[in-house]
Design an enzyme around this catalytic site. Structure first.
Site, PDB file in Angstrom:
ATOM      1  N   GLY A  85       0.826  -1.218   0.000  1.00  0.00           N
ATOM      2  CA  GLY A  85       0.000   0.000   0.000  1.00  0.00           C
ATOM      3  C   GLY A  85       0.845   1.246   0.000  1.00  0.00           C
ATOM      4  CG  ASN A  86      -0.443   4.663  -1.513  1.00  0.00           C
ATOM      5  OD1 ASN A  86      -1.075   5.526  -0.933  1.00  0.00           O
ATOM      6  ND2 ASN A  86      -0.955   3.936  -2.517  1.00  0.00           N
TER       7      ASN A  86
END
Ligand code: C5P
Length: 410
Positions: A204-205
């Protein structure tokens, strides 16, 4: 509303023509009052043609009508763009040696000055003292933008973008809520996609979704019907506004599906989500266990579709405005903006909002600043401040683009 637009003799005088046009398009009557020096930059016929009003510079022109008093009494708003160091000095000193400064002494309405000059002149204590004097008297003096100046130099001193000047000026007179997106259908993606590796892990980020949420809410306030496609946004941040329908998604594939189905009926699509460029080639149905020999299997990645580039290349609807966001950092090859320009050309979106990210910039609950580029990588606007300010700046650019497209269609 009756607006007096003062123009002084800086190179940026040509940008005042855009300020004039935006004010006229917003339905206001504008009297342009250039200084003599401004007329050496852009001639009287331009101002007369664009404003449809006579243009005078001197108190002795048309003296029988005592123009400076008539102009001052009749004005609801005065904007001076660009305001040179000389104009700031004359206004601070209360001089009245031409029609513009004489008018400034007679007005009682809000006054906004948008300075533009070389950095040294802006930073000079004399200019700063004049700005402080004017502000203390209630005049709104915008800070100039930073960036490329007339020659090869750069720094603070650029005239703010015309759309920013106009929205700051109109805000002074409280022209009521802006409803320029009434009747418009908008899709905004926000947050960051997650690509599962197994039932408990993902790639993810750090995107919080705040900028996308600010965009969705700003559009709804301006009258749009909004679909917010929220990827992994904290529930407490999600808006509860009657004009915003929220669809929650997790992966890039889900986001793509939700955005594309809403975009089919939309006038504007803004891709503010941070979309994972890659996903694991395989997702394990069970939690991946440690291996006996302590060497984990490598994670094989495959590329995700570029949703923004797809929307830009194969338009789902004629006339749809497609907008992207690009978080950039500079590196050894180029600065953040140069990377943004290359991306704008590559993606083909109508507008690309480039923001520099890094320490204390861009992510989370912090102020933001974006440079808005067109598909050729040319700067069309800048917006900075809170994420709400940036959102409004972006919608100003979108509405300006939609208006320009309608004018061309006609
Ligand atoms: O290439 P980059 O990820 O920096 O581009 C950012 C822009 O492209 C954002 O508007 C983002 O929402 C969009 N994007 C996309 N699909 C991807 C990657 C990015 O729509 N796979």
């Amino acid at each position: 509303m009756r607006v007096v637009l003062g123009v002084t003799g800086g190179i940026a005088a040509y940008k005042a023509a855009y300020v004039l046009r935006l004010l006229r398009e917003a339905g206001h009557r504008v009297r342009v009052v250039p200084t003599e020096a401004a007329l050496r930059m852009v001639g009287r016929p331009t101002w007369e043609a664009l404003s449809g009003e006579p243009v005078r510079t001197d108190v002795f022109d048309d003296a029988e009508h005592v123009d400076h008093v008539a102009l001052g009494r009749g004005a609801d708003l005065v904007v001076v763009a660009p305001a040179t160091a000389d104009l700031l000095a004359r206004a601070a000193a209360g001089l009245a040696d031409d029609l513009l400064t004489a008018t400034l002494l007679t007005v009682t309405c809000p006054v906004l000055l948008a300075p533009a000059m070389h950095t040294e002149m802006w930073l000079h204590p004399a200019t700063q003292a004049n700005v402080a004097t004017l502000r203390a008297r209630g005049v709104t003096v915008l800070d100039p933008d930073s960036g490329r100046l007339t020659g090869t130099d750069s720094g603070p001193g650029r005239l703010p973008e015309p759309a920013a000047i106009v929205s700051a000026a109109l805000a002074l007179v409280g022209t009521g809520p802006v409803t320029d997106l009434a009747g418009c259908t908008v899709v905004v993606s926000a947050g960051g996609t997650r690509e599962p590796l197994d039932p408990v892990r993902f790639l993810g980020n750090r995107s919080s979704g705040r900028q996308g949420i600010a965009l969705a809410l700003a559009a709804a306030r301006r009258g749009a019907r909004v679909t917010l496609v929220a990827a992994n946004v904290e529930a407490a941040l999600l808006p509860a506004h009657p004009g915003v329908a929220v669809e929650r998604v997790e992966t890039t594939a889900e986001l793509r599906e939700a955005v594309r189905s809403a975009a089919a009926g939309a006038d504007v699509v803004v891709m503010a989500a941070a979309v994972a460029d890659f996903r694991p080639a395989a997702t394990s149905g069970h939690k991946i266990k440690k291996t006996a020999d302590a060497t984990p299997d490598p994670i094989v990645l495959v590329q995700n579709p570029d949703i923004l580039a797809e929307l830009a290349t194969h338009r789902l609807r004629a006339g749809q405005v497609v907008v992207g966001f690009a978080a950039e950092t500079g590196d050894a090859d180029a600065d953040a903006l140069a990377h943004g320009r290359a991306k704008a050309r590559r993606k083909g979106a109508d507008l690309l909002a480039v923001n520099e990210v890094g320490a204390g910039l861009g992510f989370g609950d912090v102020p933001n600043a974006v440079t808005i580029l067109d598909a050729d990588g040319e700067v069309v606007a800048r917006a900075q401040g809170s994420k709400d300010d940036v959102a409004d700046g972006l919608w100003d650019a979108v509405t300006a683009r939609r208006r320009a497209a309608t004018t061309i269609d006609r």
